[in-house]
Motif scaffolding. Structure first.
Motif, PDB file in Angstrom:
ATOM      1  N   ALA A 125      16.028  41.203 -24.035  1.00  0.00           N
ATOM      2  CA  ALA A 125      16.616  40.684 -22.802  1.00  0.00           C
ATOM      3  C   ALA A 125      15.709  39.610 -22.191  1.00  0.00           C
ATOM      4  O   ALA A 125      16.177  38.576 -21.716  1.00  0.00           O
ATOM      5  CB  ALA A 125      16.836  41.821 -21.814  1.00  0.00           C
ATOM      6  N   PHE A 126      14.399  39.856 -22.256  1.00  0.00           N
ATOM      7  CA  PHE A 126      13.449  38.918 -21.661  1.00  0.00           C
ATOM      8  C   PHE A 126      13.449  37.556 -22.356  1.00  0.00           C
ATOM      9  O   PHE A 126      13.025  36.565 -21.778  1.00  0.00           O
ATOM     10  CB  PHE A 126      12.035  39.514 -21.673  1.00  0.00           C
ATOM     11  N   LEU A 127      13.948  37.543 -23.597  1.00  0.00           N
ATOM     12  CA  LEU A 127      14.024  36.281 -24.326  1.00  0.00           C
ATOM     13  C   LEU A 127      14.845  35.243 -23.579  1.00  0.00           C
ATOM     14  O   LEU A 127      14.606  34.049 -23.671  1.00  0.00           O
ATOM     15  CB  LEU A 127      14.729  36.516 -25.664  1.00  0.00           C
ATOM     16  N   TYR A 128      15.848  35.735 -22.866  1.00  0.00           N
ATOM     17  CA  TYR A 128      16.793  34.793 -22.260  1.00  0.00           C
ATOM     18  C   TYR A 128      16.288  34.226 -20.948  1.00  0.00           C
ATOM     19  O   TYR A 128      16.828  33.270 -20.439  1.00  0.00           O
ATOM     20  CB  TYR A 128      18.146  35.484 -22.063  1.00  0.00           C
ATOM     21  N   ILE A 129      15.228  34.834 -20.414  1.00  0.00           N
ATOM     22  CA  ILE A 129      14.746  34.353 -19.119  1.00  0.00           C
ATOM     23  C   ILE A 129      14.263  32.901 -19.196  1.00  0.00           C
ATOM     24  O   ILE A 129      14.698  32.072 -18.403  1.00  0.00           O
ATOM     25  CB  ILE A 129      13.676  35.305 -18.555  1.00  0.00           C
ATOM     26  N   PRO A 130      13.419  32.544 -20.162  1.00  0.00           N
ATOM     27  CA  PRO A 130      13.011  31.131 -20.237  1.00  0.00           C
ATOM     28  C   PRO A 130      14.203  30.194 -20.467  1.00  0.00           C
ATOM     29  O   PRO A 130      14.183  29.046 -20.034  1.00  0.00           O
ATOM     30  CB  PRO A 130      12.070  31.090 -21.437  1.00  0.00           C
ATOM     31  N   ILE A 131      15.238  30.702 -21.132  1.00  0.00           N
ATOM     32  CA  ILE A 131      16.376  29.836 -21.425  1.00  0.00           C
ATOM     33  C   ILE A 131      17.176  29.530 -20.168  1.00  0.00           C
ATOM     34  O   ILE A 131      17.638  28.411 -19.973  1.00  0.00           O
ATOM     35  CB  ILE A 131      17.274  30.490 -22.512  1.00  0.00           C
ATOM     36  N   VAL A 132      17.325  30.528 -19.302  1.00  0.00           N
ATOM     37  CA  VAL A 132      18.149  30.294 -18.112  1.00  0.00           C
ATOM     38  C   VAL A 132      17.344  29.818 -16.912  1.00  0.00           C
ATOM     39  O   VAL A 132      17.918  29.378 -15.920  1.00  0.00           O
ATOM     40  CB  VAL A 132      18.946  31.562 -17.712  1.00  0.00           C
ATOM     41  N   THR A 133      16.019  29.902 -16.974  1.00  0.00           N
ATOM     42  CA  THR A 133      15.207  29.440 -15.849  1.00  0.00           C
ATOM     43  C   THR A 133      15.306  27.915 -15.746  1.00  0.00           C
ATOM     44  O   THR A 133      15.212  27.222 -16.755  1.00  0.00           O
ATOM     45  CB  THR A 133      13.731  29.836 -16.052  1.00  0.00           C
ATOM     46  N   PRO A 134      15.508  27.380 -14.535  1.00  0.00           N
ATOM     47  CA  PRO A 134      15.570  25.913 -14.383  1.00  0.00           C
ATOM     48  C   PRO A 134      14.282  25.279 -14.890  1.00  0.00           C
ATOM     49  O   PRO A 134      13.190  25.807 -14.683  1.00  0.00           O
ATOM     50  CB  PRO A 134      15.709  25.724 -12.866  1.00  0.00           C
ATOM     51  N   GLU A 135      14.442  24.154 -15.559  1.00  0.00           N
ATOM     52  CA  GLU A 135      13.282  23.486 -16.152  1.00  0.00           C
ATOM     53  C   GLU A 135      12.206  23.202 -15.119  1.00  0.00           C
ATOM     54  O   GLU A 135      11.018  23.297 -15.411  1.00  0.00           O
ATOM     55  CB  GLU A 135      13.731  22.156 -16.761  1.00  0.00           C
ATOM     56  N   ILE A 136      12.660  22.863 -13.927  1.00  0.00           N
ATOM     57  CA  ILE A 136      11.670  22.469 -12.923  1.00  0.00           C
ATOM     58  C   ILE A 136      10.766  23.645 -12.571  1.00  0.00           C
ATOM     59  O   ILE A 136       9.563  23.502 -12.362  1.00  0.00           O
ATOM     60  CB  ILE A 136      12.380  21.872 -11.688  1.00  0.00           C
ATOM     61  N   VAL A 137      11.364  24.840 -12.570  1.00  0.00           N
ATOM     62  CA  VAL A 137      10.573  26.038 -12.291  1.00  0.00           C
ATOM     63  C   VAL A 137       9.572  26.283 -13.421  1.00  0.00           C
ATOM     64  O   VAL A 137       8.392  26.572 -13.183  1.00  0.00           O
ATOM     65  CB  VAL A 137      11.504  27.261 -12.120  1.00  0.00           C
ATOM     66  N   VAL A 138      10.057  26.134 -14.661  1.00  0.00           N
ATOM     67  CA  VAL A 138       9.167  26.311 -15.808  1.00  0.00           C
ATOM     68  C   VAL A 138       8.016  25.315 -15.719  1.00  0.00           C
ATOM     69  O   VAL A 138       6.841  25.663 -15.908  1.00  0.00           O
ATOM     70  CB  VAL A 138       9.931  26.112 -17.136  1.00  0.00           C
ATOM     71  N   GLY A 139       8.348  24.067 -15.402  1.00  0.00           N
ATOM     72  CA  GLY A 139       7.333  23.018 -15.310  1.00  0.00           C
ATOM     73  C   GLY A 139       6.285  23.353 -14.268  1.00  0.00           C
ATOM     74  O   GLY A 139       5.077  23.312 -14.540  1.00  0.00           O
ATOM     75  N   ILE A 140       6.739  23.714 -13.072  1.00  0.00           N
ATOM     76  CA  ILE A 140       5.795  24.030 -11.994  1.00  0.00           C
ATOM     77  C   ILE A 140       4.908  25.204 -12.382  1.00  0.00           C
ATOM     78  O   ILE A 140       3.686  25.167 -12.231  1.00  0.00           O
ATOM     79  CB  ILE A 140       6.557  24.346 -10.684  1.00  0.00           C
ATOM     80  N   SER A 141       5.527  26.258 -12.929  1.00  0.00           N
ATOM     81  CA  SER A 141       4.724  27.447 -13.231  1.00  0.00           C
ATOM     82  C   SER A 141       3.707  27.153 -14.327  1.00  0.00           C
ATOM     83  O   SER A 141       2.573  27.636 -14.272  1.00  0.00           O
ATOM     84  CB  SER A 141       5.614  28.628 -13.606  1.00  0.00           C
ATOM     85  N   LEU A 142       4.099  26.330 -15.321  1.00  0.00           N
ATOM     86  CA  LEU A 142       3.134  25.975 -16.361  1.00  0.00           C
ATOM     87  C   LEU A 142       1.974  25.179 -15.763  1.00  0.00           C
ATOM     88  O   LEU A 142       0.812  25.395 -16.102  1.00  0.00           O
ATOM     89  CB  LEU A 142       3.817  25.167 -17.466  1.00  0.00           C
ATOM     90  N   LEU A 143       2.318  24.275 -14.854  1.00  0.00           N
ATOM     91  CA  LEU A 143       1.268  23.469 -14.229  1.00  0.00           C
ATOM     92  C   LEU A 143       0.283  24.369 -13.480  1.00  0.00           C
ATOM     93  O   LEU A 143      -0.935  24.241 -13.625  1.00  0.00           O
ATOM     94  CB  LEU A 143       1.891  22.448 -13.269  1.00  0.00           C
TER      95      LEU A 143
END
Ligand SMILES: Nc1ncnc2c1ncn2[C@@H]1O[C@H](COP(=O)(O)OP(=O)(O)OP(=O)(O)O)[C@@H](O)[C@H]1O
Ligand SMILES: [Mg+2]
Lengths: 373, 265
Positions: free
Chosen positions: B101-119
């Motif tokens: 189930a957790f696999l799908y979280i990165p897929i549905v998370t908005p890119e901008i959120v992924v970008g900020i969190s990675l930063l």
């Protein structure tokens, strides 16, 4: 003879999946060259038993031993067991051509590459697949029957001492199935290979096997030759599952010189002596339709058991006729099937028709006392 | 398959949707051959803007960076994703369903959120921003896609095939190499294609984790757009469009490979 260990031996084998007991206390031995069948209804544990032998499953801890040629193989991997197997769904490698499929096992067993093509060809001929026509085909381009032959060739090419087959004929039409049954039987005798054959088809098991293990609900219900299984079914399940049976029940009343007199709900009858019967114990017997006869109420052969009833139907089956007779059973009634040889209905029709009063009769020795009365 | 005759209104509708989707792209392609330096009127055919690309070192560097990032993040995420799919499909372990189930979280998370969190993560770890951080970021958002694609293929695969190989004498490793991998290959390839395509045209996430040095092509193009617009942007966009289209078609064809399980009918 007795110092040669059996080719396959199961001793008290248990297999549990989670909390589900798929196989319970399995014991049997298979001798060299034998055609051994495991027969039973869907879900009774046949495939699991075969998988334990193949090494895809391991018995439970302290769940008995599986031996091959005398050696305990519980912990051995499938590729260390030197077996061959035909799967229920054939399991041909879809990305390999027919010849590559058949050659796979030879390659794995390090057969010199010069020997492989002739052996593949021979194996294809053995299962009557024309190498010129089929060698280069992909599995998806074959009919069900052809796939089955490839699966068989892939196993036989290894010249295995033990061949496991899991309902290999299940997906094939009746005519081809009958042919393949004979061919498999012939291969078994010709090659001296031991066959362990799983099927849920009782007729198939009876025609092909040297011995049969009938499985019911994760256990072996009875082990024996086809004749033993058919003629002396030990339990109600076996009597019902293999062939057709009529059951009569009652309470043992008194012991005579040849057996017991039993009071049944449909009338009195006699049964042969049997260790499970004591005064007042419940008795159940199975009687095959062909062991029974129908007679007019006033012409019961002397010394035979007789139960009164009414003919409800006569069914034409070709070689035989089935006369269905309703007999009293407590308050209700039950149908007894009597098989009668067909001596030509056009020239000599049988005298029975619906509504006739009749007596179902059989010799007291012609029955099987069941252990699970 | 029946050849169904579509009602006219449906044909018109489909045509409209396709026009809506593709006319902007078509305009872009056409104007990459427009001689006029400014604006939107057609003054004649030229391939000047394509030639000009080779003079723009920033664009060439951007392309190089994109290829490096695309290839390396694809290789890494395909390898890790395939192994993960195998682990999920083949082993019963605690929390397996949750993991799926957790696999799908990165897929549905908005890119901008992924970008900020990675930063934030990189900054917290004091990790220098540059090509390496970009590759890590791309691997992070690609793995899920690879796992999902490979998992679908694995779950459609008949376990008996591997067992058949084993009873024929193949040990675990040989079975994996001769049976599992070839059967899984189309899934692995389409996962890789998907990963590369997504890495190659990612802007949002990359923009957060890029350093001050050279960056990927989408970043370079966006910077150009803000400074001075010139039609070489159209030219480079056309090239990206073509590469992406080719990859998508290739991935689609591989995905349509022969079915793995044939029923024994
Ligand atoms: N890996 C497993 N996990 C849990 N239960 C299983 C597993 N394999 C088999 N079983 C259960 O064990 C029982 C016996 O299964 P098995 O496959 O041996 O039946 P079978 O006699 O071969 O039936 P069929 O004739 O339908 O093939 C079934 O109830 C099945 O659901
Ligand atoms: Mg089965």
């Amino acid at each position: 003879m007795s110092d040669i260990p059996p080719v396959v031996e199961f001793t008290g084998v248990h297999k549990t999946f989670g909390a589900y007991r798929a196989v319970v206390d399995i014991n049997f031995q298979v001798q060299k060259g034998e055609f051994f069948s495991i027969l039973g209804p869907s879900g009774c544990g046949k495939t699991t038993t075969l998988r334990l032998l193949a090494g895809f499953e391991e018995p439970d801890d302290n769940g008995g031993t599986v031996r091959i040629a005398g050696e305990v193989v519980n912990k051995k991997r499938p590729y260390e067991r030197n077996l061959a197997m035909v799967f229920q769904n054939y399991a041909l490698f879809p990305h390999l051509s027919v010849e590559r499929n058949i050659a796979f096992g030879l390659e794995m067993r390090k057969v010199p590459s010069a020997e492989i093509p002739p052996r593949v060809k021979k194996a294809m001929e053995m299962v009557r697949l024309d190498p010129g026509q089929f060698a280069r085909r992909m599995p998806a381009q074959l009919s069900g029957g052809q796939r089955q032959r490839v699966a068989l060739a892939r196993a036989l090419v290894l010249e295995p001492t033990i061949l496991l087959l899991d309902e290999p004929l299940g997906a094939i039409d009746l005519k081809l199935r009958k042919e393949m049954q004979l061919e498999l039987k012939q291969l078994n005798k010709q090659l001296g290979t031991t066959f362990v054959y799983v099927t849920h088809d009782q007729e198939e098991a009876l025609t092909m096997s040297d011995r049969i293990a009938v499985m019911d609900n994760a256990r072996v219900a009875q082990l024996g030759t086809p004749a033993e299984i058919y003629e002396c079914p030990r339990t109600r399940f076996v009597a019902k599952f293999i062939g057709e049976s009529n059951f009569f029940e009652g309470v043992a009343q008194s012991q005579g010189p040849d057996g017991w007199r039993v009071d049944g709900s449909g009338g009195r009858f006699e049964v042969p002596a049997h260790p499970s019967i004591t005064q007042g114990s419940k008795v159940a017997i199975a009687v095959r339709p062909e062991w029974l006869d129908v007679a007019p109420p006033d012409a019961v052969p002397p010394g035979e058991n007789a139960i009164r009833g009414t003919v409800t139907d006569v069914i034409y089956l070709g070689e035989t006729l089935h006369v269905l007779v309703a007999v009293a059973d407590g308050e209700g009634e039950r149908r007894v099937t009597v098989a009668v040889r067909n001596e030509g209905q056009l020239s000599r029709p049988i005298r029975w028709s619906k509504g006739d009063a009749a007596v179902v009769c059989w010799k007291p020795a012609d029955c099987q006392v069941l252990e699970d009365a | 398959m029946h050849s169904l005759k579509l009602p006219r209104w449906l044909v018109a509708f489909v045509a409209l949707v396709y026009a809506f989707l593709h006319i902007p792209l078509l305009v872009l392609v056409v104007f990459s051959f427009n001689a006029s330096k400014y604006g939107v009127e057609w003054t004649g055919f030229t391939t000047h803007w394509y030639a000009r690309l080779w003079e723009r070192q920033d664009i060439i560097d951007g392309l190089k960076a994109s290829v490096v990032v695309g290839v390396s993040s694809t290789l890494i995420s395909t390898l890790l994703g395939t192994l993960m799919a195998l682990a999920i499909a083949r082993h019963e372990f605690r929390g397996r369903r949750l993991m799926e189930a957790f696999l799908y979280i990165p897929i549905v998370t908005p890119e901008i959120v992924v970008g900020i969190s990675l930063l934030i993560l990189f900054v917290l770890l004091n990790f220098p921003l540059g090509l390496v951080s970009i590759v890590i970021a791309h691997v992070a958002f690609n793995i899920s896609f690879v796992v999902v694609v490979v998992l679908a293929r694995l779950q459609g695969m008949d376990r008996n095939l591997e067992e058949a190989a084993m009873i024929l004498g193949a040990d675990e490793f040989t079975t994996f190499r001769r049976i599992t991998v070839p059967l899984l290959w189309p899934g692995i390839l389409s996962g890789a294609m998907l990963a590369f395509t997504m890495s190659f045209d990612d802007y949002v996430i990359t923009s957060f984790v890029t350093g001050t040095g050279s960056s990927t092509l989408p970043i370079v193009v966006y910077t150009m757009v803000r400074k001075n617009i010139e039609p070489s942007i159209n030219a480079i966009s056309t090239i990206i469009l073509i590469i992406t289209t080719i990859l998508i078609f290739a991935a689609d064809r591989l995905g349509r490979d022969k079915p793995l399980v044939h029923s024994a009918d």
